[in-house]
Design a protein around this motif. Structure first.
Motif, mmCIF file in Angstrom:
data_model
loop_
_atom_site.group_PDB
_atom_site.id
_atom_site.type_symbol
_atom_site.label_atom_id
_atom_site.label_comp_id
_atom_site.label_asym_id
_atom_site.label_seq_id
_atom_site.Cartn_x
_atom_site.Cartn_y
_atom_site.Cartn_z
ATOM 1 N N LEU A 1 12.415 -7.766 10.645
ATOM 2 C CA LEU A 1 13.615 -6.811 9.389
ATOM 3 C C LEU A 1 13.143 -6.794 7.421
ATOM 4 O O LEU A 1 13.955 -6.037 7.544
ATOM 5 N N GLU A 2 12.486 -7.584 7.531
ATOM 6 C CA GLU A 2 12.092 -7.265 5.496
ATOM 7 C C GLU A 2 11.505 -6.442 5.814
ATOM 8 O O GLU A 2 11.020 -5.915 4.743
ATOM 9 N N LEU A 3 10.117 -6.208 6.440
ATOM 10 C CA LEU A 3 9.444 -5.224 6.779
ATOM 11 C C LEU A 3 9.845 -4.014 6.361
ATOM 12 O O LEU A 3 9.417 -2.932 6.126
ATOM 13 N N ALA A 4 10.995 -3.357 7.780
ATOM 14 C CA ALA A 4 11.148 -2.811 7.988
ATOM 15 C C ALA A 4 12.414 -2.206 6.689
ATOM 16 O O ALA A 4 12.584 -0.531 6.910
ATOM 17 N N ASN A 5 12.959 -2.671 6.024
ATOM 18 C CA ASN A 5 13.444 -3.145 5.481
ATOM 19 C C ASN A 5 12.781 -2.022 4.040
ATOM 20 O O ASN A 5 13.318 -2.097 2.773
ATOM 21 N N SER A 6 11.941 -2.457 3.818
ATOM 22 C CA SER A 6 11.361 -2.578 2.799
ATOM 23 C C SER A 6 11.233 -1.200 2.035
ATOM 24 O O SER A 6 10.008 -1.425 1.182
ATOM 25 N N THR A 7 10.776 0.135 2.047
ATOM 26 C CA THR A 7 10.909 0.984 1.944
ATOM 27 C C THR A 7 11.877 1.745 1.009
ATOM 28 O O THR A 7 12.419 0.724 1.163
ATOM 29 N N ASP A 8 11.520 2.827 0.474
ATOM 30 C CA ASP A 8 12.777 3.275 -0.037
ATOM 31 C C ASP A 8 13.977 4.119 0.836
ATOM 32 O O ASP A 8 15.143 4.874 0.353
ATOM 33 N N TYR A 9 12.967 4.253 1.939
ATOM 34 C CA TYR A 9 14.263 5.468 2.566
ATOM 35 C C TYR A 9 14.721 4.536 4.226
ATOM 36 O O TYR A 9 14.872 3.099 4.536
ATOM 37 N N GLY A 10 15.601 4.820 5.019
ATOM 38 C CA GLY A 10 16.284 4.524 5.724
ATOM 39 C C GLY A 10 16.995 5.451 6.531
ATOM 40 O O GLY A 10 17.868 6.123 6.683
ATOM 41 N N LEU A 11 15.635 6.151 7.456
ATOM 42 C CA LEU A 11 16.249 7.141 8.657
ATOM 43 C C LEU A 11 16.785 6.869 9.413
ATOM 44 O O LEU A 11 17.874 6.385 10.193
ATOM 45 N N VAL A 12 15.932 6.014 10.392
ATOM 46 C CA VAL A 12 15.701 6.001 11.561
ATOM 47 C C VAL A 12 14.761 4.582 11.810
ATOM 48 O O VAL A 12 14.016 4.384 11.207
ATOM 49 N N SER B 1 0.495 -1.344 -0.214
ATOM 50 C CA SER B 1 -0.219 0.163 -0.103
ATOM 51 C C SER B 1 0.796 1.308 -0.048
ATOM 52 O O SER B 1 2.438 1.419 0.714
ATOM 53 N N VAL B 2 0.178 2.779 -0.551
ATOM 54 C CA VAL B 2 1.035 4.361 -0.642
ATOM 55 C C VAL B 2 1.285 4.281 0.486
ATOM 56 O O VAL B 2 2.210 4.561 1.132
ATOM 57 N N LEU B 3 0.528 3.899 1.309
ATOM 58 C CA LEU B 3 0.389 4.427 2.719
ATOM 59 C C LEU B 3 1.525 3.493 3.841
ATOM 60 O O LEU B 3 1.883 4.146 4.704
ATOM 61 N N ALA B 4 1.359 2.437 3.485
ATOM 62 C CA ALA B 4 3.130 1.703 3.865
ATOM 63 C C ALA B 4 4.291 1.825 3.789
ATOM 64 O O ALA B 4 5.477 1.650 4.099
ATOM 65 N N ARG B 5 4.233 2.616 2.196
ATOM 66 C CA ARG B 5 5.613 3.171 1.514
ATOM 67 C C ARG B 5 5.812 4.542 1.633
ATOM 68 O O ARG B 5 6.950 4.698 1.854
ATOM 69 N N GLU B 6 5.019 5.170 1.393
ATOM 70 C CA GLU B 6 5.237 6.257 1.065
ATOM 71 C C GLU B 6 5.277 7.005 2.398
ATOM 72 O O GLU B 6 4.124 7.347 3.236
#
Ligand code: NAD
Length: 485
Positions: free
Chosen positions: A402-413, A378-383
């Protein structure tokens, strides 16, 4: 006060006299105007900064020694504390943040100045082993004139972390605050002049991003740029800077997970998790905007979060509301559009807060919203939503978390809640982001802690000593003195 820039310690109107209205997000009404900066205004500011540095780093600011730069920053920090209420009031009116949040921001700003004041004269190089009869040393020098493009979500904090570190390292600064939040920056620049910063050390040009911001990123006199804001604009800034070989630090937001295992101290986690998303009405780059919970406790824990969400109230900054209005109409509409998408996707709304009775009808108030069990595609889970909207997801085991946590294009905190020490270390090792908090969460917190992202969250680090190093260029000096006969 007439709309003006602040260049070489003087107020100057825009060269073509154009201005931009300043809107109060609490009621949608204009209450002031700022100057609408152009490429010409940016050029004037860069020239003023160049004069302070001198062509050969022989200008008055470049010749101010580290000890004296530290004293100036310390004096500025004290002045901020003396005027904390006034500054917090300006910030709350301009951005819509609650007075409580604005005051916290001002205290953090003072801490940045204190921290970097103390660091100025500890910024030293090294001596290096090399050929016999040769002494090699490294010297940390300023870049020259640095550009700072600041967003509207934490204007004084981001000003403090970026301008404070840059001045400490001996650079002269040109700052372009956000068009929606420039008043506190202008106030701070005048304060800097009053405590003794020489003309040109700090210059502020207000205006729109596409005009003043673009001109700043493209100006060949700028030798380093620090940008915080959206991914798309960050890319534009980096492209413009690359044309004149200018290094950039990009801090571009995130979709940061808060991960709760079934052995976590849930009572300790609950208030921290809620605050990590509603702080500043969700308009925080490091907001904990995804709640990942072990499937065995997901429903029960999410219900506890829902209870808290139902009690949250949005209202004017001066009320005792939990959330202020969003910063502007565009941001308000952006968040509403994301919630429309959630409805179209058939997502489950587990809870919604409320808007305080009597809040002005034209203010940009958005209730806190909790969306339960959102699919990962869902866009709500990614953006990034950049509003008070928290989504939840259930995970099966550590690998799935871990897979869910690292699944977006971002990586801040990322935040991890577990009592298992080995799991804490495994998660810290494998999470792809710039900061990991175990059994706590510091959305934006920690003046001393290096901060920044990986992937689409950007690159380079601000805050802490690391930022200070980034605001310097390293020079290697090799001195041949020969050998005894
Ligand atoms: P933005 O990135 O466009 O604006 C940030 C700063 O960049 C402002 O000072 C702006 O004037 C300037 N800017 C805009 N266009 C520019 C250009 N072409 N060249 C140089 N500078 C330019 O952000 P926005 O439009 O105000 O907000 C859009 C979204 O960005 C938000 O919804 C949010 O998702 C994200 N955002 C992130 C942060 C963060 O802390 N990472 C802060 C604000 C906004």
């Amino acid at each position: 006060m007439p709309a003006h820039h602040f260049i070489a310690n003087t107020r100057r109107p825009a060269s073509d006299d154009r201005t931009i209205p300043v809107i109060d997000p609490a009621d949608g009404q204009a209450f002031d105007r700022i100057a609408r900066g152009s490429a010409q205004d940016i050029d004037q500011a860069v020239r003023a900064a160049q004069a302070a540095m001198g062509e050969h780093f022989d200008g008055p600011w470049a010749l101010t020694c580290a000890r004296d730069r530290g004293r100036l920053l310390a004096a500025w920090g004290r002045a901020v504390l003396e005027h904390a209420d006034e500054l917090a009031g300006i910030e709350a009116r301009d951005t819509g943040k609650t007075l409580r949040t604005a005051r916290n921001d001002v205290l953090a700003l003072a801490r940045y100045f204190e921290y970097y004041a103390g660091a100025c004269d500890k910024l030293h190089g090294e001596t290096l082993p090399y050929d016999v009869g040769t002494l090699v040393m490294t010297v940390r020098e300023p870049h020259g004139v640095t550009g700072h493009i600041i967003p509207w979500n934490y204007p004084v904090q981001i000003f403090g972390r970026s301008v404070g570190a840059s001045l400490a390292a001996g650079n002269a600064c040109v700052v372009k605050p956000a068009e929606d939040a420039s008043l506190s920056t202008l106030y701070l620049a005048e304060m800097a002049a009053r405590v003794g910063f020489p003309p040109g050390a700090l210059n502020v040009v207000t205006g729109y991003g596409a005009e003043a911001g673009a001109a700043l990123s493209a100006h060949p006199g700028i030798r380093h740029i620090s940008f915080t804001g959206s991914t798309v604009t960050g890319q534009r800034v980096a492209e413009a800077a690359a044309r004149h070989h200018c290094p950039v630090v990009l801090e571009l937001g995130g979709k940061s997970p808060q991960i709760v295992f079934d052995d976590a101290d849930l009572d300790a986690a609950l208030p921290v998790i809620v605050n990590a998303i509603i702080q500043n009405s969700g308009q925080t780059c490091s907001a904990g905007s995804r709640l990942l919970v072990h499937e065995s406790i997901h429903d029960a824990f999410v219900e506890r979060v829902a209870e808290r969400f139902r009690a949250l109230r949005a209202g004017p900054p001066a009320s005792d509301a939990d959330l202020g209005p969003l910063v502007n109409r565009t941001q308000y509409e952006r968040v509403r559009a994301m919630l429309d998408t959630a409805r179209r996707e058939g997502l489950t709304e587990a809870a919604r807060g409320r808007i305080l009775d009597g809040a002005p009808p034209d203010g940009y108030y958005q209730e806190a919203v909790l969306l339960r069990a959102v699919p990962r595609d869902s866009v709500l889970a990614r953006e990034e939503i950049f509003g008070p909207v928290l989504i939840t997801q259930a995970f099966r085991d550590e690998a799935h978390a871990l897979e869910l946590a690292n699944s977006t294009d971002y990586g801040l905190v990322a935040g991890v809640w577990t009592r298992d020490g080995a799991r804490q270390l495994r998660m810290a090792r494998h999470l792809r982001c710039g900061q990991v908090f175990i059994n706590n969460y510091g959305a934006g917190g920690g003046v001393e802690l290096p901060f920044g992202g990986v992937k689409s969250s950007g690159h380079g680090r601000e805050k802490g000593f690391e930022a200070l190093l980034g605001f310097t260029a390293l020079k290697t000096v090799a001195i041949r003195y020969g050998r005894n006969a």
